[in-house]
Design an enzyme around this catalytic site. Sequence first.
Site, PDB file in Angstrom:
ATOM      1  N   CYS A  11      -2.879  57.790 -41.543  1.00 57.51           N
ATOM      2  CA  CYS A  11      -1.518  57.394 -41.908  1.00 57.51           C
ATOM      3  C   CYS A  11      -1.001  58.080 -43.167  1.00 57.51           C
ATOM      4  CB  CYS A  11      -1.436  55.877 -42.071  1.00 57.51           C
ATOM      5  SG  CYS A  11      -2.265  55.270 -43.541  1.00 57.51           S
ATOM      6  N   CYS A  45      -5.321  59.166 -46.368  1.00 58.57           N
ATOM      7  CA  CYS A  45      -5.842  58.638 -45.113  1.00 58.57           C
ATOM      8  C   CYS A  45      -5.565  59.630 -43.968  1.00 58.57           C
ATOM      9  CB  CYS A  45      -5.193  57.297 -44.814  1.00 58.57           C
ATOM     10  SG  CYS A  45      -5.682  56.647 -43.211  1.00 58.57           S
ATOM     11  N   CYS A  57      -8.525  53.128 -47.192  1.00 54.69           N
ATOM     12  CA  CYS A  57      -7.084  53.234 -47.048  1.00 54.69           C
ATOM     13  C   CYS A  57      -6.486  51.845 -47.235  1.00 54.69           C
ATOM     14  CB  CYS A  57      -6.740  53.766 -45.658  1.00 54.69           C
ATOM     15  SG  CYS A  57      -4.987  53.565 -45.268  1.00 54.69           S
ATOM     16  N   CYS A  77      -1.684  51.190 -40.750  1.00 56.68           N
ATOM     17  CA  CYS A  77      -2.610  52.276 -40.400  1.00 56.68           C
ATOM     18  C   CYS A  77      -3.233  51.982 -39.032  1.00 56.68           C
ATOM     19  CB  CYS A  77      -3.654  52.377 -41.503  1.00 56.68           C
ATOM     20  SG  CYS A  77      -4.893  53.625 -41.220  1.00 56.68           S
ATOM     21  N   LYS A  81     -47.972  62.710 -48.185  1.00 55.32           N
ATOM     22  CA  LYS A  81     -46.718  62.236 -47.579  1.00 55.32           C
ATOM     23  C   LYS A  81     -46.442  62.949 -46.261  1.00 55.32           C
ATOM     24  CE  LYS A  81     -43.705  61.004 -51.122  1.00 55.32           C
ATOM     25  NZ  LYS A  81     -42.530  60.225 -51.237  1.00 55.32           N
ATOM     26  N   ASP A 121     -43.461  52.122 -47.078  1.00 50.76           N
ATOM     27  CA  ASP A 121     -42.236  52.584 -47.713  1.00 50.76           C
ATOM     28  C   ASP A 121     -41.283  51.424 -47.969  1.00 50.76           C
ATOM     29  OD1 ASP A 121     -40.484  54.326 -48.821  1.00 50.76           O
ATOM     30  OD2 ASP A 121     -39.741  55.144 -46.934  1.00 50.76           O
ATOM     31  N   LYS A 160     -49.300  54.422 -46.512  1.00 45.91           N
ATOM     32  CA  LYS A 160     -48.389  54.319 -47.649  1.00 45.91           C
ATOM     33  C   LYS A 160     -47.115  53.651 -47.133  1.00 45.91           C
ATOM     34  CE  LYS A 160     -46.566  57.012 -51.499  1.00 45.91           C
ATOM     35  NZ  LYS A 160     -45.246  56.440 -51.531  1.00 45.91           N
ATOM     36  N   TYR A 204     -52.113  45.967 -51.773  1.00 40.41           N
ATOM     37  CA  TYR A 204     -53.093  47.047 -51.671  1.00 40.41           C
ATOM     38  C   TYR A 204     -53.853  47.377 -52.946  1.00 40.41           C
ATOM     39  CZ  TYR A 204     -48.660  49.228 -52.970  1.00 40.41           C
ATOM     40  OH  TYR A 204     -47.461  49.506 -53.554  1.00 40.41           O
ATOM     41  N   GLU A 208     -55.494  54.429 -46.674  1.00 31.52           N
ATOM     42  CA  GLU A 208     -54.540  53.355 -46.366  1.00 31.52           C
ATOM     43  C   GLU A 208     -53.211  53.963 -45.965  1.00 31.52           C
ATOM     44  OE1 GLU A 208     -54.151  51.130 -49.974  1.00 31.52           O
ATOM     45  OE2 GLU A 208     -56.312  50.839 -50.126  1.00 31.52           O
TER      46      GLU A 208
HETATM   47  S1  IVH Z   1     -51.682  52.378 -54.751  1.00 28.01           S
HETATM   48  C1  IVH Z   1     -52.516  52.991 -59.145  1.00 28.01           C
HETATM   49  N1  IVH Z   1     -51.446  52.051 -52.142  1.00 28.01           N
HETATM   50  O1  IVH Z   1     -46.427  54.203 -53.395  1.00 28.01           O
HETATM   51  C2  IVH Z   1     -52.268  52.939 -57.680  1.00 28.01           C
HETATM   52  N2  IVH Z   1     -49.482  52.522 -53.404  1.00 28.01           N
HETATM   53  O2  IVH Z   1     -46.059  56.654 -55.121  1.00 28.01           O
HETATM   54  C3  IVH Z   1     -51.059  52.186 -57.345  1.00 28.01           C
HETATM   55  N3  IVH Z   1     -47.417  52.539 -52.048  1.00 28.01           N
HETATM   56  O3  IVH Z   1     -45.796  52.742 -56.501  1.00 28.01           O
HETATM   57  C4  IVH Z   1     -50.493  52.411 -56.025  1.00 28.01           C
HETATM   58  N4  IVH Z   1     -48.361  52.074 -50.117  1.00 28.01           N
HETATM   59  O4  IVH Z   1     -45.091  51.476 -54.396  1.00 28.01           O
HETATM   60  C5  IVH Z   1     -50.791  52.310 -53.302  1.00 28.01           C
HETATM   61  N5  IVH Z   1     -51.386  51.678 -49.848  1.00 28.01           N
HETATM   62  C6  IVH Z   1     -50.755  51.948 -50.993  1.00 28.01           C
HETATM   63  C7  IVH Z   1     -49.343  52.128 -51.049  1.00 28.01           C
HETATM   64  C8  IVH Z   1     -48.749  52.431 -52.279  1.00 28.01           C
HETATM   65  C9  IVH Z   1     -47.226  52.307 -50.750  1.00 28.01           C
HETATM   66  C10 IVH Z   1     -46.332  52.883 -53.003  1.00 28.01           C
HETATM   67  C11 IVH Z   1     -46.356  52.079 -54.271  1.00 28.01           C
HETATM   68  C12 IVH Z   1     -46.531  53.062 -55.373  1.00 28.01           C
HETATM   69  C13 IVH Z   1     -46.058  54.325 -54.744  1.00 28.01           C
HETATM   70  C14 IVH Z   1     -46.734  55.498 -55.386  1.00 28.01           C
END
Ligand code: IVH
Length: 664
Positions: free
Chosen positions: A407, A404, A422, A428, A310, A115, A113, A223, A111
């Site tokens: 000024c 500043c 400032c 200014c 990551k 942010d 991740k 997720y 999946e």
């Molecule tokens: S699974 C026990 N799936 O990443 C598993 N986390 O560093 C729970 N996150 O706290 C997390 N995308 O906030 C999962 N596809 C994804 C995610 C995901 C983002 C975040 C989430 C988690 C953090 C972990």
Amino acid sequence: MEPVKQTIDTLRKNIEQWNYQYYVLAQPLISDLEFDLKVKELEKLEAEHPEYFDANSPTQRVGSDLNNNFVPVEHRYPMLSLANTYSEGEVQEFYNRTQKALNEDFEIVCELKYDGTSISLLYENGVLTRAITRGDGVRGDDVTTNVRTIKSIPLRLHGTGYPASFEIRGEILLPWTAFNTLNEEREESGEAPFANPRNAAAGSLKTLNAQVVAQRKLDSFLYYLLGEDLPCDTHYNNLQAARQWGFKISDATKKCATLEEVFDFIHYWNTERKNLPVATDGIVLKVNSIKQQLNLGWTAKSPRWAIAYKFQAEQAETRLNSVDFQVGRTGTVTPVANLEPVLLSGTIVKRASLHNADIISALDLHIGDLCLVEKGGEIIPKITGVNTEARFMIGDKVQFIQKCPACGTPLVREADEAAYYCPNTTGCEPQIKGRIEHFVSRKAMNINAGEGTVEAFFNAGLIRNAADLYKINVQDIFGLERWGEKSAQNFVDSIAESKNVPYPRVLYALGIRFVGETVAKRLARAFPTIDQLMAASHEELIDVGDIGDRIAGSVLDYFADAENRKQLEQLRSFELQFALDKEILAEKTNHLEGKTFVISGIFSHHSRDEYKELIEQHGGKNTATVSAKTNYILAGENMGPAKLEKAEKLGVQIINEDEFLKMI
Ligand code: IVH
């Protein structure tokens, strides 16, 4: 003290500070990569030296975003995080480890991740009953009212087959476009922009006013499901079921039978993610079978059946040449690093944001340092570290200035704010010019002043404040460098034209701190004339939806300033719009011909004098006392009891403001 104990203590202290900056203040000091490396370093030392165990070490907890304003509630199941890695080698190790532990076929679900900021949603009998932030993993803040405003989160589930009670976890996100618009608005109203969409999403979820949250255009991806009787025995199928119930589940979710497929997914999204509307920072790998997940189990902090890979933020190393301090129109001083030009994700970077004084001192920055410049998702690159090993001829330490740069006035810092500013608002130069620039800008008075106009007029001594613009005539400009008669005439025409700009935009143009376009509209609606706004108390101001202490304080400060009031009076004398619906106020009709009015009480839309004027404009007549000839009593609040009694006795019709305004 033993040197190793000293190292451990320093790491613990630093990590705690970074955690606080990241989770509590939402102002990260260092990159995720650097943070993770430091945590790993500490974990390693702690493992090698169990004699220095400390239950309060940052390695023993998952970080906290608890905020006093929300009620903390316990999670049914602790909200753990994921083990992180930046290397493909460690992804392979995870795969091999899993294979060995399970000793049977398995699938990995890959999946994205996302942010943003994590959320846990509880559904009971198909209805959203609770939404909790991660908090410290055990307890989080109840943000249900705010989450209910997020359109992609179902309040009631669709279809059938969902468990009577279950939790679903995911990420709350602010898409790039919404993030950029929000930051533009914040900058326009003199507020510090959010550093990235993650902070913006987290900050939004912790906003006390759910209406503000509703306007933020937050989004979500879910997720992970938790519960006693989930419909399927694989993670993937549960997600597909959840999609049928109305949840937003990412399409970028793939079942992989081999490590090769996993790497294909990683490589594909490593570049393709840049085309997504939301920020992502990696790939999550999860064992698909729930039974196998249970077999693999959890460590104290994270599941053994999942790992996060990551993406490397795009980074480059370059030399710091100097630091500039810029003064904005609200006086805020921003440090900007001038760098040796370097190529970073396709563009040449010469300048980078240094955010604030805390960040500068945490980096221990010196002129001439080799710096790590990073372009996460953010538009402006930032300095995230210093290569101290490459420091052989050390330059001056970068200090945040005390005075500043324009000024010389000593800078001040408000208790709960990271920025210095400032306070010399009236003397200014960059502030003065900045305010005039803002005043003439398109969304404000829309005065036809091209690039450099304000600067040129200021230097020629023609303007010192916005009101001076209205005193300029063609002869004043004609003859200035690069100004001909035609362009001078155009400018003067545009100034005259600006007198028709409606009141809410005039209010915005004044450049009151924290009063952006939206707030200005709201204030104008609540106080339809500038006099009413000037007379408003702190309580009356915060009674207006979405106006908090900070905005109210800023409005009061603005009008308390004699210079500001003087400028307002001048602008008023030049006939700018300082009341809502001037058209209504100025229009003449005979709607009230032959009618006699008595005005009594206090009004909220217009003043008594304005109502008197309106009655006359529309052909009516004002009288002071109620008699048999009176047709209407225009009654506000606290109408005199004697008048009321007399009116009732004579059978005179009593109308309120709204009814009156409808009549005209
Ligand atoms: S699974 C026990 N799936 O990443 C598993 N986390 O560093 C729970 N996150 O706290 C997390 N995308 O906030 C999962 N596809 C994804 C995610 C995901 C983002 C975040 C989430 C988690 C953090 C972990």
